[in-house]
Design a protein around this motif. Sequence first.
Motif, PDB file in Angstrom:
ATOM      1  N   GLU A 178      15.467 -39.648 -72.483  1.00 63.07           N
ATOM      2  CA  GLU A 178      16.300 -40.467 -72.007  1.00 63.07           C
ATOM      3  C   GLU A 178      17.693 -39.793 -72.656  1.00 63.07           C
ATOM      4  OE1 GLU A 178      15.439 -44.415 -73.456  1.00 63.07           O
ATOM      5  OE2 GLU A 178      13.661 -44.503 -72.401  1.00 63.07           O
ATOM      6  N   GLU A 179      17.620 -39.159 -73.825  1.00 67.33           N
ATOM      7  CA  GLU A 179      18.656 -38.665 -74.464  1.00 67.33           C
ATOM      8  C   GLU A 179      19.189 -37.408 -73.563  1.00 67.33           C
ATOM      9  OE1 GLU A 179      18.071 -37.641 -78.788  1.00 67.33           O
ATOM     10  OE2 GLU A 179      17.179 -39.868 -79.276  1.00 67.33           O
ATOM     11  N   ALA A 180      17.998 -36.739 -73.317  1.00 65.15           N
ATOM     12  CA  ALA A 180      18.350 -35.604 -72.316  1.00 65.15           C
ATOM     13  C   ALA A 180      18.864 -35.883 -70.856  1.00 65.15           C
ATOM     14  CB  ALA A 180      17.006 -34.699 -71.802  1.00 65.15           C
ATOM     15  N   GLU A 181      18.731 -36.901 -70.345  1.00 68.76           N
ATOM     16  CA  GLU A 181      19.352 -37.462 -69.154  1.00 68.76           C
ATOM     17  C   GLU A 181      20.768 -37.826 -69.466  1.00 68.76           C
ATOM     18  OE1 GLU A 181      18.568 -40.895 -65.749  1.00 68.76           O
ATOM     19  OE2 GLU A 181      17.008 -40.278 -66.806  1.00 68.76           O
ATOM     20  N   ALA A 182      21.025 -38.617 -70.440  1.00 64.87           N
ATOM     21  CA  ALA A 182      22.281 -39.015 -70.972  1.00 64.87           C
ATOM     22  C   ALA A 182      23.044 -37.688 -71.038  1.00 64.87           C
ATOM     23  CB  ALA A 182      22.355 -40.095 -72.093  1.00 64.87           C
ATOM     24  N   ALA A 183      22.623 -36.507 -71.717  1.00 61.75           N
ATOM     25  CA  ALA A 183      23.491 -35.527 -71.738  1.00 61.75           C
ATOM     26  C   ALA A 183      23.786 -34.812 -70.875  1.00 61.75           C
ATOM     27  CB  ALA A 183      22.566 -34.566 -72.991  1.00 61.75           C
ATOM     28  N   LEU A 184      22.730 -34.838 -69.547  1.00 61.18           N
ATOM     29  CA  LEU A 184      22.970 -34.284 -68.610  1.00 61.18           C
ATOM     30  C   LEU A 184      24.378 -34.851 -67.679  1.00 61.18           C
ATOM     31  CD1 LEU A 184      19.600 -33.447 -66.905  1.00 61.18           C
ATOM     32  CD2 LEU A 184      21.248 -31.953 -67.407  1.00 61.18           C
ATOM     33  N   GLU A 185      24.152 -36.225 -67.675  1.00 56.60           N
ATOM     34  CA  GLU A 185      25.313 -37.077 -66.937  1.00 56.60           C
ATOM     35  C   GLU A 185      26.711 -36.904 -67.611  1.00 56.60           C
ATOM     36  OE1 GLU A 185      24.785 -39.330 -64.543  1.00 56.60           O
ATOM     37  OE2 GLU A 185      22.674 -38.592 -64.174  1.00 56.60           O
ATOM     38  N   ASN A 186      26.681 -36.617 -68.801  1.00 55.00           N
ATOM     39  CA  ASN A 186      27.951 -36.479 -69.466  1.00 55.00           C
ATOM     40  C   ASN A 186      28.239 -34.939 -69.813  1.00 55.00           C
ATOM     41  OD1 ASN A 186      28.516 -39.215 -69.757  1.00 55.00           O
ATOM     42  ND2 ASN A 186      26.850 -39.291 -71.267  1.00 55.00           N
ATOM     43  N   HIS A 187      27.444 -33.910 -69.398  1.00 56.71           N
ATOM     44  CA  HIS A 187      27.721 -32.393 -69.528  1.00 56.71           C
ATOM     45  C   HIS A 187      29.074 -32.249 -68.866  1.00 56.71           C
ATOM     46  CE1 HIS A 187      27.201 -28.213 -70.240  1.00 56.71           C
ATOM     47  NE2 HIS A 187      26.074 -28.536 -71.136  1.00 56.71           N
ATOM     48  N   VAL A 198      17.486 -33.977 -51.447  1.00 60.01           N
ATOM     49  CA  VAL A 198      17.372 -34.236 -52.755  1.00 60.01           C
ATOM     50  C   VAL A 198      18.802 -33.980 -53.473  1.00 60.01           C
ATOM     51  CG1 VAL A 198      15.097 -34.278 -52.876  1.00 60.01           C
ATOM     52  CG2 VAL A 198      16.341 -32.422 -53.799  1.00 60.01           C
ATOM     53  N   GLU A 199      19.198 -34.825 -54.162  1.00 57.33           N
ATOM     54  CA  GLU A 199      20.407 -34.328 -55.289  1.00 57.33           C
ATOM     55  C   GLU A 199      19.998 -34.044 -56.698  1.00 57.33           C
ATOM     56  OE1 GLU A 199      23.344 -37.534 -55.004  1.00 57.33           O
ATOM     57  OE2 GLU A 199      23.394 -37.439 -52.778  1.00 57.33           O
ATOM     58  N   ARG A 200      20.454 -32.953 -57.064  1.00 55.30           N
ATOM     59  CA  ARG A 200      20.450 -32.580 -58.484  1.00 55.30           C
ATOM     60  C   ARG A 200      21.443 -32.400 -59.252  1.00 55.30           C
ATOM     61  NH1 ARG A 200      16.415 -35.004 -57.648  1.00 55.30           N
ATOM     62  NH2 ARG A 200      14.216 -34.224 -57.635  1.00 55.30           N
ATOM     63  N   ILE A 201      21.228 -32.265 -60.532  1.00 53.82           N
ATOM     64  CA  ILE A 201      22.311 -31.760 -61.543  1.00 53.82           C
ATOM     65  C   ILE A 201      21.884 -30.384 -61.769  1.00 53.82           C
ATOM     66  CG2 ILE A 201      23.328 -32.118 -63.821  1.00 53.82           C
ATOM     67  CD1 ILE A 201      22.657 -34.973 -63.384  1.00 53.82           C
ATOM     68  N   VAL A 202      22.951 -29.472 -61.865  1.00 56.52           N
ATOM     69  CA  VAL A 202      22.844 -28.132 -62.056  1.00 56.52           C
ATOM     70  C   VAL A 202      23.570 -27.732 -63.212  1.00 56.52           C
ATOM     71  CG1 VAL A 202      22.865 -25.376 -61.282  1.00 56.52           C
ATOM     72  CG2 VAL A 202      22.180 -27.449 -59.685  1.00 56.52           C
ATOM     73  N   LEU A 203      23.161 -26.982 -64.342  1.00 56.18           N
ATOM     74  CA  LEU A 203      23.860 -26.737 -65.298  1.00 56.18           C
ATOM     75  C   LEU A 203      23.840 -25.059 -65.583  1.00 56.18           C
ATOM     76  CD1 LEU A 203      22.239 -28.818 -68.235  1.00 56.18           C
ATOM     77  CD2 LEU A 203      24.533 -29.091 -67.010  1.00 56.18           C
ATOM     78  N   PRO A 204      25.092 -24.580 -65.917  1.00 56.50           N
ATOM     79  CA  PRO A 204      25.070 -22.791 -66.133  1.00 56.50           C
ATOM     80  C   PRO A 204      23.894 -22.652 -67.003  1.00 56.50           C
ATOM     81  CG  PRO A 204      27.072 -24.208 -67.373  1.00 56.50           C
ATOM     82  CD  PRO A 204      26.007 -25.200 -66.680  1.00 56.50           C
ATOM     83  N   PRO A 205      23.490 -21.149 -66.834  1.00 53.38           N
ATOM     84  CA  PRO A 205      22.502 -20.611 -67.588  1.00 53.38           C
ATOM     85  C   PRO A 205      22.610 -20.935 -69.000  1.00 53.38           C
ATOM     86  CG  PRO A 205      23.414 -18.877 -66.120  1.00 53.38           C
ATOM     87  CD  PRO A 205      24.070 -20.341 -65.922  1.00 53.38           C
ATOM     88  N   GLY A 206      21.372 -21.133 -69.763  1.00 49.29           N
ATOM     89  CA  GLY A 206      21.643 -21.340 -71.248  1.00 49.29           C
ATOM     90  C   GLY A 206      21.812 -22.716 -71.646  1.00 49.29           C
ATOM     91  N   ALA A 207      22.466 -23.627 -70.961  1.00 50.69           N
ATOM     92  CA  ALA A 207      23.021 -24.850 -71.205  1.00 50.69           C
ATOM     93  C   ALA A 207      21.824 -25.876 -71.324  1.00 50.69           C
ATOM     94  CB  ALA A 207      23.850 -25.489 -70.225  1.00 50.69           C
ATOM     95  N   GLU A 208      20.633 -25.546 -70.664  1.00 51.87           N
ATOM     96  CA  GLU A 208      19.690 -26.507 -70.785  1.00 51.87           C
ATOM     97  C   GLU A 208      19.045 -26.555 -72.117  1.00 51.87           C
ATOM     98  OE1 GLU A 208      18.004 -22.591 -69.235  1.00 51.87           O
ATOM     99  OE2 GLU A 208      19.531 -24.158 -68.554  1.00 51.87           O
ATOM    100  N   THR A 209      19.154 -25.223 -72.848  1.00 55.50           N
ATOM    101  CA  THR A 209      18.144 -25.140 -74.198  1.00 55.50           C
ATOM    102  C   THR A 209      19.082 -25.835 -75.353  1.00 55.50           C
ATOM    103  OG1 THR A 209      19.790 -23.117 -74.840  1.00 55.50           O
ATOM    104  CG2 THR A 209      17.780 -22.657 -73.665  1.00 55.50           C
ATOM    105  N   LYS A 210      20.253 -26.209 -75.063  1.00 60.45           N
ATOM    106  CA  LYS A 210      20.977 -27.336 -75.976  1.00 60.45           C
ATOM    107  C   LYS A 210      20.659 -28.939 -75.731  1.00 60.45           C
ATOM    108  CE  LYS A 210      24.155 -23.927 -76.323  1.00 60.45           C
ATOM    109  NZ  LYS A 210      25.519 -23.143 -76.107  1.00 60.45           N
ATOM    110  N   LEU A 211      19.756 -29.170 -74.707  1.00 61.25           N
ATOM    111  CA  LEU A 211      19.694 -30.681 -74.480  1.00 61.25           C
ATOM    112  C   LEU A 211      18.565 -31.183 -75.586  1.00 61.25           C
ATOM    113  CD1 LEU A 211      19.420 -30.455 -70.525  1.00 61.25           C
ATOM    114  CD2 LEU A 211      21.053 -31.242 -71.611  1.00 61.25           C
TER     115      LEU A 211
END
Length: 190
Positions: A122-131, A104-117
């Motif tokens: 749909e908005e969270a997915e767009a934010a992930l794509e452009n983080h 599988v492929e996944r997007i990984v963010l640094p610790p704490g970054a997901e709390t700002k999504l």
Amino acid sequence: MTENTKTPMLRSLEKSTLEIERHVATGGWDAPMRLFALAHAQRALAEHPELADELPADVQADAITDPTTLFSIEQEGLPEVQTIEELVTRIVWPDNVDGAALSVERIVLPPGAETKLPEDPEEAEAALENHPDRQDVRIVTSVLRTGESWCAIRMKNFDDPAKVLSGENLVPGLVEGLRIGFADGAWQAD
């Protein structure tokens, strides 16, 4: 875990997992989930001798002499699913399948970054794509009926087979998800 403390079966699972990761990598990034059955090569060759004609000579000899050698067989025609959970609960493994591997492929963010999504999916997915700190990773997780597991992780930013992170239980959630299919009574064999 050091190389000396690994069992022969765990070393074989490690080798198979890394081979699957290299195979999947030849297809590039942005790939769908891919599922593989794992089978002990000696038994597979005994049950299907015609397989010997399809293997390179070095693999053939290894399969005959080493009882831990595993064959990986990609499963085509997977059901259309949105999540890993949907996939693993819909797969039925016959008794002659000794394990499974999932890529599988996944997007990984640094610790704490997901709390700002955003809370909206749909908005969270767009934010992930452009983080700006996102890391794309490919994960290959393998498990055997006997309990062994191995994982391989390749980061897109370091897309090099020599830089693949590898270990026994690097992605516990995926390991446990694949193990469910081999638990007593979890799935009925064909």
